[in-house]
Design a protein around this motif. Structure first.
Motif, PDB file in Angstrom:
ATOM      1  N   ARG A  38       9.424  -4.269  13.074  1.00  0.00           N
ATOM      2  CA  ARG A  38       9.253  -5.597  13.698  1.00  0.00           C
ATOM      3  C   ARG A  38       8.554  -6.569  12.750  1.00  0.00           C
ATOM      4  N   LEU A  39       7.497  -6.082  12.070  1.00  0.00           N
ATOM      5  CA  LEU A  39       6.743  -6.941  11.148  1.00  0.00           C
ATOM      6  C   LEU A  39       7.635  -7.436   9.998  1.00  0.00           C
ATOM      7  N   VAL A  40       8.429  -6.524   9.435  1.00  0.00           N
ATOM      8  CA  VAL A  40       9.316  -6.905   8.327  1.00  0.00           C
ATOM      9  C   VAL A  40      10.394  -7.868   8.818  1.00  0.00           C
ATOM     10  N   ALA A  41      10.948  -7.596  10.005  1.00  0.00           N
ATOM     11  CA  ALA A  41      11.990  -8.468  10.563  1.00  0.00           C
ATOM     12  C   ALA A  41      11.451  -9.876  10.802  1.00  0.00           C
ATOM     13  N   GLU A  42      10.256  -9.969  11.365  1.00  0.00           N
ATOM     14  CA  GLU A  42       9.650 -11.290  11.614  1.00  0.00           C
ATOM     15  C   GLU A  42       9.440 -12.045  10.308  1.00  0.00           C
ATOM     16  N   PHE A  43       9.036 -11.327   9.276  1.00  0.00           N
ATOM     17  CA  PHE A  43       8.807 -11.970   7.984  1.00  0.00           C
ATOM     18  C   PHE A  43      10.130 -12.444   7.385  1.00  0.00           C
TER      19      PHE A  43
END
Length: 558
Positions: free
Chosen positions: A24-29
């Motif tokens: 999720r963190l990588v996708a948001e970035f």
């Protein structure tokens, strides 16, 4: 886009072990990344600057990095080195140095991702006389404007020791989540191009339709199709539907050859560009592969004075050699045995049955000294295949490959359409994820290694045993030097290692075990060799361990 935003992402990734949260963190970035940076950022997230197949490398070691930080901060090199003894992490020590920065720049400006990347590119391109001085100034320029946290992750990127737990599978899922595209299409595009930057751009700008239209490209290696092990030729024939193409299984290094006119690129199994180390092979390809544009696969074998094959480690010695290559050509002559054609003069062949791909390969390859077609036998007779198998072993080869005649080429897939037949249970290529400091005269060495198989579902590594035998003192010194920068945690004599190093391990048998979360343990595991041709995600999977266990038990029944 500021580099500090990327540094914040690295820190958040470090603080969680949950794959779903990391994804999720990588996708948001990724959703925030502007179009002009989308091909750069995926590799930076992986802790790299370039794809593995890209010839460019930073060529910066700890010593030069410390010197650059000292120049940028005014903190002495000895002070930084002393700090490393306390922190055990050069990235953390550089972070501390930046907090004490004594040098002030009148022209300081916030670091951007674009500036960091462009400086790294210039570092990789610095060569010739005084190249180290140019690298030093370029690195110091970046660290001069870096904040403490930024410095920690810049250092880890330079040294290739990022510890965020982001692997290829997680990045694939994050790209799919970020741009609302199908994960299987991201996977397919990556398998065909081995380029996450390119795939991320297509996913962002063109969606599922763009990903569906991705095709293989000369100059970007395809992930190799893989094989499982069979207990013998009879099982192989059953799996192949009664008739199979049997090929000699050479004890060499698998290579993928890309040709575009006079330009020839040779990639290793790990998809690293090894072209410069094997110029005589390149010339043979130009002379004997009669296609203007082609992608073909084969096995590169080292040949002894008696004409018999030498162990694959000799080929790796050739791959690693950057100087005195003419001398190595004489010492370790190579022979290329081609077995598949994936692309020929505009025609993609991976959706074409093996039988037709082989015919196409035979049409474009003229055999000559040092280059030939892999020896094959097409048969439905177990007796005939068994004779071929024994002859291959007698000649010093590993065994046979059995392939379905109607099988298409499936990049990155390890299915039952290709099977390996070897006289013994197959060794395993496993990742070191932990170690223990030795005792007595080996007290300064990491002397026992916790090894793990890759779990593609979790995108993680699961332990299957501890290896403490088979190492010489020289091996232990070498491994200790390699692993020390990868130590993540220390608990007394035991250390946790970032999964980077792959080793080949032999064993007496595989046992079911409640001790390890994998459910399996190797009985009497023993070190065989360092697999420098493999990255951590090329290691054997826990599914393979399970299959070998079942194969072992069925062979006991026989």
């Amino acid at each position: 886009m500021r580099y500090s935003e990327l540094a914040d992402l690295y820190e958040r990734l470090e603080k969680t072990t949950l794959k779903t949260v990391k994804t999720r963190l990588v996708a948001e970035f990724l959703r925030k990344v502007p179009d002009e940076l989308i091909e750069i950022v995926p590799y930076l997230i992986l802790g790299k600057v370039f794809p593995d197949w890209d010839e460019r490398e930073l060529g910066v070691g700890e010593k030069l990095l410390i010197k650059a930080v000292a120049m940028a901060t005014g903190v002495s090199e000895s002070e930084i080195l002393n700090s490393v003894r306390d922190t055990g992490d050069l990235g953390r020590s550089i972070e501390e140095a930046l907090k004490k920065k004594r040098q002030k720049s009148f022209f300081s400006q916030p670091l951007t991702i674009k500036r960091v990347y462009e400086n790294f590119v210039k570092v990789s391109e610095a060569s010739g006389e005084r190249s180290q001085d140019r690298k030093l100034k370029l690195l110091a320029n970046v660290f001069m404007d870096a904040g403490p946290k930024e410095g920690r992750y810049l250092a880890r990127t330079v040294l290739g020791t990022m510890r965020t737990g982001v692997a290829e599978g997680l990045l694939r899922d994050a790209i799919a989540e970020a741009f609302k595209v199908k994960a299987e299409l991201v996977e397919r595009a990556y398998m065909l191009t081995s380029d996450f930057g390119y795939v991320a751009r297509i996913a962002k700008l063109e969606g599922d339709e763009g990903l569906s239209s991705v095709r293989m490209q000369i100059g970007k290696p395809i992930r190799p199709m893989l094989a499982q092990q069979a207990s013998g030729v009879e099982e192989a024939l059953r799996e192949m539907g009664g008739t199979a193409e049997f090929e000699i299984k050479y004890d060499g290094a698998r290579v993928q050859v890309h040709r575009d006119g006079d330009t020839v690129i040779v990639y290793s199994r790990r998809l690293e560009n090894v072209t410069r180390s094997i110029p005589e092979v390149v010339e043979r390809i130009k002379a004997h592969v009669r296609a203007e544009r082609a992608i073909v696969e084969g096995e590169l074998v080292a040949v002894g004075e008696d004409g018999r094959p030498r162990p694959f480690q000799f080929v790796l010695r050739r791959f690693r050699r950057k100087y005195d290559i003419k001398e190595m050509i004489k010492k370790i002559p190579l022979e290329l045995n081609l077995f598949d054609a994936l692309y020929v003069d505009g025609g993609e062949l991976i959706e074409v049955p093996l039988e037709e791909r082989r015919k196409r390969l035979e049409e474009i390859v003229e055999e000559g000294e040092g280059i030939r077609l892999a020896v094959k036998l097409v048969t439905d007779s177990a007796e005939e295949a068994e004779r071929f198998y024994r002859e291959a072993l007698k000649l010093g080869h590993e065994g046979l490959m059995a392939k379905r005649l109607d099988s298409i080429y499936e990049p990155g897939n390890r299915g039952k359409k290709w099977l390996k037949i070897k006289p013994t249970m197959e060794n395993l290529d496993l990742v070191i994820i932990g170690a223990e400091w030795g005792e007595g005269r080996r007290a300064h060495f990491l002397g026992s290694y916790l090894v793990a198989a890759y779990d593609p579902e979790r995108g993680d590594f699961v332990p299957v045993g501890k290896v403490g035998s088979g190492f010489t003192d020289e091996d232990l010194a070498k491994f200790t030097e390699m692993l020390k920068p990868l130590i993540v945690e220390e608990h007394g004599k035991e250390v946790v290692i970032e999964p980077k190093i792959v080793i080949e391990v032999t064993y007496q048998e595989i046992q079911k075990s409640p001790k390890y979360e994998s459910g399996f343990a190797l009985r009497f595991p023993r070190y065989v060799s360092l697999r420098e041709d493999k990255g951590p995600e090329d290691a054997d999977t826990i599914d393979k361990v399970a299959r070998l266990y079942e194969l072992q038990e069925s062979m006991k029944g026989k």
